[in-house]
Scaffold this motif. Structure first.
Motif, PDB file in Angstrom:
ATOM      1  N   PHE A 115       0.837  -1.208   0.000  1.00  0.00           N
ATOM      2  CA  PHE A 115       0.000   0.000   0.000  1.00  0.00           C
ATOM      3  C   PHE A 115       0.866   1.250   0.000  1.00  0.00           C
ATOM      4  N   THR A 116       0.450   2.252  -0.782  1.00  0.00           N
ATOM      5  CA  THR A 116       1.205   3.505  -0.807  1.00  0.00           C
ATOM      6  C   THR A 116       0.358   4.724  -0.432  1.00  0.00           C
ATOM      7  N   THR A 117      -0.954   4.535  -0.276  1.00  0.00           N
ATOM      8  CA  THR A 117      -1.811   5.663   0.139  1.00  0.00           C
ATOM      9  C   THR A 117      -2.900   5.156   1.091  1.00  0.00           C
ATOM     10  N   ALA A 118      -3.499   6.112   1.801  1.00  0.00           N
ATOM     11  CA  ALA A 118      -4.602   5.763   2.701  1.00  0.00           C
ATOM     12  C   ALA A 118      -5.813   5.299   1.892  1.00  0.00           C
ATOM     13  N   GLU A 119      -5.992   5.877   0.695  1.00  0.00           N
ATOM     14  CA  GLU A 119      -7.126   5.474  -0.132  1.00  0.00           C
ATOM     15  C   GLU A 119      -7.022   4.003  -0.507  1.00  0.00           C
ATOM     16  N   GLU A 120      -5.813   3.569  -0.853  1.00  0.00           N
ATOM     17  CA  GLU A 120      -5.625   2.151  -1.192  1.00  0.00           C
ATOM     18  C   GLU A 120      -6.023   1.266  -0.015  1.00  0.00           C
ATOM     19  N   VAL A 121      -5.682   1.711   1.180  1.00  0.00           N
ATOM     20  CA  VAL A 121      -6.005   0.921   2.372  1.00  0.00           C
ATOM     21  C   VAL A 121      -7.516   0.813   2.547  1.00  0.00           C
ATOM     22  N   THR A 122      -8.216   1.953   2.475  1.00  0.00           N
ATOM     23  CA  THR A 122      -9.651   1.895   2.734  1.00  0.00           C
ATOM     24  C   THR A 122     -10.395   1.164   1.612  1.00  0.00           C
ATOM     25  N   GLU A 123      -9.978   1.371   0.368  1.00  0.00           N
ATOM     26  CA  GLU A 123     -10.659   0.662  -0.725  1.00  0.00           C
ATOM     27  C   GLU A 123     -10.399  -0.843  -0.657  1.00  0.00           C
ATOM     28  N   PHE A 124      -9.210  -1.230  -0.253  1.00  0.00           N
ATOM     29  CA  PHE A 124      -8.885  -2.644  -0.057  1.00  0.00           C
ATOM     30  C   PHE A 124      -9.779  -3.250   1.039  1.00  0.00           C
ATOM     31  N   LEU A 125      -9.903  -2.516   2.141  1.00  0.00           N
ATOM     32  CA  LEU A 125     -10.702  -3.039   3.257  1.00  0.00           C
ATOM     33  C   LEU A 125     -12.179  -3.157   2.879  1.00  0.00           C
ATOM     34  N   LYS A 126     -12.658  -2.207   2.076  1.00  0.00           N
ATOM     35  CA  LYS A 126     -14.049  -2.291   1.621  1.00  0.00           C
ATOM     36  C   LYS A 126     -14.237  -3.510   0.723  1.00  0.00           C
ATOM     37  N   GLU A 127     -13.270  -3.750  -0.142  1.00  0.00           N
ATOM     38  CA  GLU A 127     -13.348  -4.929  -1.016  1.00  0.00           C
ATOM     39  C   GLU A 127     -13.322  -6.206  -0.160  1.00  0.00           C
ATOM     40  N   LEU A 128     -12.469  -6.211   0.846  1.00  0.00           N
ATOM     41  CA  LEU A 128     -12.387  -7.370   1.735  1.00  0.00           C
ATOM     42  C   LEU A 128     -13.723  -7.602   2.447  1.00  0.00           C
ATOM     43  N   GLN A 129     -14.329  -6.524   2.902  1.00  0.00           N
ATOM     44  CA  GLN A 129     -15.656  -6.641   3.536  1.00  0.00           C
ATOM     45  C   GLN A 129     -16.667  -7.243   2.564  1.00  0.00           C
ATOM     46  N   ARG A 130     -16.643  -6.761   1.331  1.00  0.00           N
ATOM     47  CA  ARG A 130     -17.585  -7.306   0.342  1.00  0.00           C
ATOM     48  C   ARG A 130     -17.305  -8.782   0.093  1.00  0.00           C
ATOM     49  N   ILE A 131     -16.042  -9.157   0.005  1.00  0.00           N
ATOM     50  CA  ILE A 131     -15.695 -10.560  -0.243  1.00  0.00           C
ATOM     51  C   ILE A 131     -16.301 -11.445   0.840  1.00  0.00           C
ATOM     52  N   VAL A 132     -16.086 -11.102   2.101  1.00  0.00           N
ATOM     53  CA  VAL A 132     -16.577 -11.982   3.175  1.00  0.00           C
ATOM     54  C   VAL A 132     -18.096 -11.916   3.309  1.00  0.00           C
ATOM     55  N   ARG A 133     -18.680 -10.752   3.033  1.00  0.00           N
ATOM     56  CA  ARG A 133     -20.137 -10.632   3.153  1.00  0.00           C
ATOM     57  C   ARG A 133     -20.849 -11.349   2.009  1.00  0.00           C
ATOM     58  N   TYR A 134     -20.376 -11.177   0.804  1.00  0.00           N
ATOM     59  CA  TYR A 134     -21.031 -11.809  -0.348  1.00  0.00           C
ATOM     60  C   TYR A 134     -21.024 -13.324  -0.204  1.00  0.00           C
ATOM     61  N   ASN A 135     -20.019 -13.865   0.473  1.00  0.00           N
ATOM     62  CA  ASN A 135     -19.881 -15.315   0.526  1.00  0.00           C
ATOM     63  C   ASN A 135     -20.209 -15.897   1.896  1.00  0.00           C
ATOM     64  N   ASP A 136     -20.860 -15.067   2.742  1.00  0.00           N
ATOM     65  CA  ASP A 136     -21.330 -15.530   4.038  1.00  0.00           C
ATOM     66  C   ASP A 136     -20.202 -16.084   4.924  1.00  0.00           C
TER      67      ASP A 136
END
Ligand code: ZN
Ligand code: MN
Length: 478
Positions: free
Chosen positions: A161-182
């Motif tokens: 990671f090189t920016t705070a935006e990358e961190v937050t967008e990554f974490l949002k994607e991670l949240q979607r991954i675990v939520r979409y797949n229960d």
């Protein structure tokens, strides 16, 4: 200008029915539970009690490994991480240090409103159990072991990671991954996802990584952003002061990324890690591997990519559809039945989402059934009734739960239902009142047509489809 380098350690609470090594329930929200009512000899570490790995926990952890594109090891192990703290009844945590099950993965996700892609590599995603909770109440400290032994997966990323935006967008994607797949709910406010952020700065790409600072247990995107900004500023200031920085170069050598395993070894010494003697090596048989292969995961990045590239969606449509899995499923259900993606998205992200937001309701609580929604979309796609009227129909549907057809009949929106002669008579009377304009129209001033349409719409109380009216007038003026 200093370069920022960040890596993360993320703890995600798995959404299994039972705890990791015992039969106690794995509550998703402990705030509602009376302390120490969800415990047993295993999770309170009574002498002689032995752990048994829950199959469901293992399966969720494997699914997460697969979703993170990890290499899934057929043979892995559990280790003991020894440290004393009152919320850790056994005096150690069962985790995976030396041979974790999920290793070397990666996540691809979008940045800057879906205009750019970024890949973050994952070191490993290891299973471990959670601790209990200390509650500090005035002069006394209380202990609640309800959470002890609940299952976590800790994801350790590379310093990509090189920016705070990358961190937050990554974490949002991670949240979607675990939520979409229960796999997990990953609600940061409920501590179902906890993030440790490691930050360091350096002058050039070719420099070794600077001294790192670890910021622990941040539990909101805002907190993470602020922590990164502040820590970056603090470290840059230290570097700029030069002298002070010299003292830290020694650290810097220790902490450059290539020596990361050394840090783990240091941790290993601190915590006296050793192979967990109460659990045998975890050997995954062909059957479970085959079952895992057969699972079709929903990968949010793929869905977003399709929306962007195939459906041509803008960021409003994408944002509106991906924030809630139920909303997304509703949309995908429409597309599956061959409704136009853009038309479906327009109505879902528009009036339907607005209604949900205003009434604080979920997709399941919509007053219109999926069948009614499809009926509505069918009428929209037939194109006989204009959008402004269909908007009125949708609002009425959401208010009353009536079907689109019922409302259209009531409101007389369907031009076909009107007596054709009556319409013609209305149009003719408008035309008769403006012979001069007809003359202009015939000399080529076609914009006159819209004046006539407007007049007819007025006389029919806006109930007709302007496009249909325009066509009728054109025909009469031919
Ligand atoms: Zn238990
Ligand atoms: Mn951990």
């Amino acid at each position: 200008m200093y370069l920022l380098t960040i890596w993360l350690e993320i703890h995600i609470k798995l959404k299994s029915i039972n705890k990791m090594f015992c039969q106690c329930k794995n509550e998703q929200n402990f705030d509602t539970l009376i302390p120490n009512t969800n415990i047993c000899p295993v999770c309170t570490a009574q002498p002689g009690a032995l752990p048994t790995l829950s199959k469901e926990v293992l399966e969720k952890a494997l699914l997460l490994g697969k979703a993170l594109n990890c290499e899934i090891k057929k043979i892995s192990r559990f280790d003991r991480k020894s440290y004393f703290y009152p919320d850790q009844p056994a005096g150690y945590q069962i985790t995976q240090l030396y041979q974790p099950t999920n290793v070397k993965g990666q996540i691809v996700f979008f940045l800057e409103n879906y205009s750019k892609e970024k890949t973050i590599h994952i070191q490993d995603a290891h299973m471990e159990n959670d601790t209990g909770k200390m509650i500090h109440d005035g002069e006394q400290a209380l202990l609640d072991l309800n959470r002890a032994g609940t299952p976590l997966v800790e994801i350790v990323t590379n310093p990509d990671f090189t920016t705070a935006e990358e961190v937050t967008e990554f974490l949002k994607e991670l949240q979607r991954i675990v939520r979409y797949n229960d796999i997990a709910d990953a609600d940061m406010e409920k501590w179902q996802m906890r993030v440790d952020v490691n930050i360091s700065v350096r002058k050039k790409e070719s420099d070794p990584l600077g001294t790192r600072a670890e910021l622990k247990n941040l539990n909101s995107f805002g907190a993470i952003r602020r922590a990164i900004d502040n820590e970056y500023a603090r470290q840059v200031e230290l570097c700029e002061k030069g002298e002070k920085f010299a003292q830290q170069t020694r650290w810097r050598d220790d902490m450059k990324w290539t020596s990361y395993m050394m840090r783990s070894k240091e941790d290993a010494l601190d915590y006296r890690y050793f192979p967990e003697p109460d659990l045998p090596p975890l050997v995954l048989g062909d059957e479970i591997m085959k079952r895992l292969d057969g699972v079709a995961l929903e990968i949010p990045h793929h869905i977003i990519k399709k929306m962007k590239e195939e459906y041509g969606f803008n960021k409003e449509y994408i944002n509106g559809l991906i924030w809630d899995k139920d909303m997304l499923d509703y949309f995908l259900g429409c597309v599956k039945e061959w409704f136009d993606p853009k038309t479906s998205a327009k109505w879902l992200v528009g009036p339907i989402a607005a209604w949900m937001k205003e009434n604080i309701k979920t997709v399941h609580e919509l007053p219109i059934t999926p069948k009614q929604c499809k009926e509505f979309l069918t009428i929209v796609q037939e194109g006989k009734i204009g959008d402004s009227q269909m908007k009125i129909v949708m609002d009425e549907m959401l208010m009353t739960g009536k079907s689109a057809e019922e409302i259209i009949k009531e409101k007389w929106f369907d031009a076909n239902e009107m007596d054709a002669l009556e319409i013609e008579w209305i149009i003719q009377s408008v035309l008769d009142g403006h012979p001069d304009l007809i003359e202009q129209y015939k000399w080529g001033k076609v914009t006159v047509l819209w004046f006539f349409v407007g007049q007819v719409m007025k006389k029919t109380w806006g109930k007709m489809n302007p496009k249909a009216v325009g066509e009728m007038i054109e025909k009469l003026l031919r």
